[in-house]
Design a protein around this motif. Structure first.
Motif, PDB file in Angstrom:
ATOM      1  N   GLY A 182       0.796  -1.133  -0.035  1.00 37.97           N
ATOM      2  CA  GLY A 182       0.055  -0.005   0.137  1.00 37.97           C
ATOM      3  C   GLY A 182       0.877   1.277  -0.080  1.00 37.97           C
ATOM      4  N   PHE A 183       2.182   1.340  -0.158  1.00 39.74           N
ATOM      5  CA  PHE A 183       3.047   2.553  -0.415  1.00 39.74           C
ATOM      6  C   PHE A 183       2.455   3.445  -1.444  1.00 39.74           C
ATOM      7  CE2 PHE A 183       6.875   4.535  -1.850  1.00 39.74           C
ATOM      8  CZ  PHE A 183       7.164   5.165  -0.804  1.00 39.74           C
ATOM      9  N   ASP A 184       2.303   4.699  -1.140  1.00 37.81           N
ATOM     10  CA  ASP A 184       1.958   5.588  -2.043  1.00 37.81           C
ATOM     11  C   ASP A 184       2.941   6.967  -2.081  1.00 37.81           C
ATOM     12  OD1 ASP A 184       1.210   6.937   0.251  1.00 37.81           O
ATOM     13  OD2 ASP A 184      -1.023   6.895  -0.213  1.00 37.81           O
ATOM     14  N   GLY A 185       3.945   6.722  -1.468  1.00 30.57           N
ATOM     15  CA  GLY A 185       4.917   7.782  -1.368  1.00 30.57           C
ATOM     16  C   GLY A 185       4.842   8.820  -0.226  1.00 30.57           C
ATOM     17  N   SER A 186       3.603   8.640   0.573  1.00 27.37           N
ATOM     18  CA  SER A 186       3.568   9.615   1.627  1.00 27.37           C
ATOM     19  C   SER A 186       3.986   8.850   3.013  1.00 27.37           C
ATOM     20  CB  SER A 186       2.039  10.003   1.630  1.00 27.37           C
ATOM     21  OG  SER A 186       1.405   8.579   2.233  1.00 27.37           O
ATOM     22  N   GLN A 187       4.393   7.660   3.091  1.00 24.73           N
ATOM     23  CA  GLN A 187       4.794   7.207   4.193  1.00 24.73           C
ATOM     24  C   GLN A 187       6.391   6.843   4.153  1.00 24.73           C
ATOM     25  OE1 GLN A 187       2.989   5.657   1.634  1.00 24.73           O
ATOM     26  NE2 GLN A 187       1.426   4.136   2.468  1.00 24.73           N
ATOM     27  N   PRO A 188       7.011   7.085   5.261  1.00 22.86           N
ATOM     28  CA  PRO A 188       8.557   6.517   5.453  1.00 22.86           C
ATOM     29  C   PRO A 188       8.638   5.084   5.106  1.00 22.86           C
ATOM     30  CG  PRO A 188       7.824   7.142   7.725  1.00 22.86           C
ATOM     31  CD  PRO A 188       6.450   7.546   6.751  1.00 22.86           C
ATOM     32  N   VAL A 189       9.709   4.728   4.767  1.00 18.88           N
ATOM     33  CA  VAL A 189      10.111   3.273   4.505  1.00 18.88           C
ATOM     34  C   VAL A 189      11.446   3.025   5.124  1.00 18.88           C
ATOM     35  CG1 VAL A 189      10.787   1.712   2.762  1.00 18.88           C
ATOM     36  CG2 VAL A 189       8.896   3.141   2.165  1.00 18.88           C
ATOM     37  N   LEU A 190      11.592   1.863   5.755  1.00 15.92           N
ATOM     38  CA  LEU A 190      12.754   1.494   6.306  1.00 15.92           C
ATOM     39  C   LEU A 190      13.384   0.211   6.016  1.00 15.92           C
ATOM     40  CD1 LEU A 190      14.820   1.434   8.840  1.00 15.92           C
ATOM     41  CD2 LEU A 190      13.265   0.995  10.370  1.00 15.92           C
ATOM     42  N   ASP A 191      14.498   0.010   5.402  1.00 19.37           N
ATOM     43  CA  ASP A 191      14.838  -1.326   5.384  1.00 19.37           C
ATOM     44  C   ASP A 191      16.215  -1.718   5.983  1.00 19.37           C
ATOM     45  OD1 ASP A 191      15.916  -3.730   4.322  1.00 19.37           O
ATOM     46  OD2 ASP A 191      16.112  -3.218   2.330  1.00 19.37           O
ATOM     47  N   PRO A 192      16.185  -2.449   7.214  1.00 16.28           N
ATOM     48  CA  PRO A 192      17.309  -2.701   8.250  1.00 16.28           C
ATOM     49  C   PRO A 192      18.421  -3.641   7.837  1.00 16.28           C
ATOM     50  CG  PRO A 192      15.519  -3.877   8.927  1.00 16.28           C
ATOM     51  CD  PRO A 192      14.820  -3.020   7.665  1.00 16.28           C
ATOM     52  N   MET A 193      18.367  -4.219   6.523  1.00 14.05           N
ATOM     53  CA  MET A 193      19.335  -4.976   5.856  1.00 14.05           C
ATOM     54  C   MET A 193      19.241  -4.709   4.342  1.00 14.05           C
ATOM     55  SD  MET A 193      18.505  -8.720   7.499  1.00 14.05           S
ATOM     56  CE  MET A 193      18.090  -9.003   9.061  1.00 14.05           C
ATOM     57  N   CYS A 194      19.683  -3.186   4.002  1.00 11.26           N
ATOM     58  CA  CYS A 194      19.278  -2.839   2.967  1.00 11.26           C
ATOM     59  C   CYS A 194      20.080  -3.075   1.671  1.00 11.26           C
ATOM     60  CB  CYS A 194      19.673  -1.097   3.119  1.00 11.26           C
ATOM     61  SG  CYS A 194      21.126  -0.446   3.256  1.00 11.26           S
TER      62      CYS A 194
END
Length: 368
Positions: A182-194
């Motif tokens: 449901g990502f639409d650009g308005s939410q922060p995203v975090l990848d802890p194993m990037c």
């Protein structure tokens, strides 16, 4: 060949046809899901736009003709009558790939040879195994469908990533998994194993409105009908917007963090991404609103001894619960047992997706 609309086939990663269809719908097309991808209708401007704008397609095939052929002599005759010059240039090499199924013509190699000979003798274009222009011929139930690969190198190659990690998540897959969450650009995203930063960079590009194909070339630029002025206008049309949030990546490997930062810089999203070097256990809660965590941790054939992986996933679950309340979590894995080892409240997993010889799924939670 007329300018009438024709079928355009958007090749999908197996298992990600539905989010690709949703993306095509959002861009104004009327997609139909079929085996291996999504069909839309349009003209050559749509072909160019699909290559430029679609994040989930791996390539764009223009279906340029169909005819019946019951034997090789008939295939040869009809291939010679085909208006190759409407699209192909006599000075550029071509490659022909054929498949046969449930047809009286059953030898794919012989079919490809007939088409190649027709192109060479009628148009004058040379044949080469490494040609940038590829004609795909499918013969099914005696119906010959001729498609032109308008893409060239796979669309996951966005054109700005030089460094990749050991087990990279392809950009096309990362974009569709973000869409599934449901990502639409308005939410922060975090990848802890990037790793090389794919999830973080894709999220930032989507939020900034950057076209995925802006930094690369395409096979359609070598066609005889290529409209360079229209293409230039289309590519320069999109306005970059400043995302309302930041995108975060971290990894315990300092090399991966440097790689991610360099890739983000080349992609033009360095201002909106933050990369840090620390182990999962030291993950801080990012400043700002809650968003979504998405991670492609080690699993399956990527790691020999799976014992430590269960410990890693247990720690992952504890860290996310303790520090990321309000965030939603998505984990891509080939093993249900590893997902369950996190102890996180996952919903039913997403469809099986083909990834590097493995079958993976997206497991996601609601807000923690």
């Amino acid at each position: 060949m007329t300018d009438d609309p024709f079928e355009i086939f958007l090749v999908a990663t197996p298992g990600l046809e539905a989010p690709l269809a949703a993306e095509a719908r959002d861009l104004g097309w009327a997609p139909e899901i079929g085996p291996g991808g999504v069909t839309i209708r349009g003209g050559w401007a749509d072909v160019r736009r699909a290559n430029l704008m679609l994040r989930g397609a791996t390539r764009v095939l223009a279906r340029i003709g169909q005819f019946r052929a019951l034997h090789l002599a008939q295939l040869d005759k009809r291939a010679r009558r085909f208006p190759w010059g409407d699209l192909l240039r006599p000075d550029l090499p071509v490659k022909v790939e054929a498949t046969c199924r449930a047809s009286r013509i059953y030898h794919a190699g012989a079919a490809a040879q007939r088409i190649e000979r027709a192109i060479t003798e009628e148009l004058g274009a040379p044949i080469a195994a490494d040609a940038g222009i590829v004609i795909k011929v499918r013969i099914e139930d005696d119906l010959v469908t001729i498609s032109l690969d308008t893409t060239g190198e796979s669309l996951h190659k966005r054109g700005h990533k030089q460094a990749v990690a050991k087990a990279p998540m392809r950009e096309t897959m990362a974009a569709m998994f973000l869409r599934e969450m449901g990502f639409d650009g308005s939410q922060p995203v975090l990848d802890p194993m990037c790793g090389s930063g794919t999830f973080v960079i894709e999220a930032a590009e989507i939020a900034a409105g950057l076209a995925p194909g802006r930094s690369r070339g395409f096979a359609f630029e070598s066609l005889s009908n290529f409209d360079a002025a229209d293409w230039r206008n289309m590519r320069d049309m999109g306005a970059v917007r400043t995302p309302p949030v930041q995108f975060f990546g971290s990894d315990r490997d300092a090399g991966a963090v440097r790689m991610s930062a360099a890739n983000a810089e080349r992609a033009g999203v360095a201002d909106w991404t933050r990369f840090a070097c620390h182990p999962l256990a030291d993950l801080p809660r990012p400043d700002g609103p809650a968003g979504m965590v998405i991670v492609n941790p080690p699993y399956g054939a990527r790691v020999g001894n799976k014992g430590p992986l269960f410990g890693l996933h247990t720690v992952m679950g504890e860290v996310f619960r303790d520090r990321l309340s309000g965030w939603r979590v998505g984990i891509v894995t080939s093993e249900a047992g590893l997902a369950r080892a996190t102890g996180l409240p996952f919903q039913a997993p997403g469809p099986i997706v083909a990834h590097g010889g493995l079958k993976v799924r997206l497991w996601q939670t609601g807000p923690l």
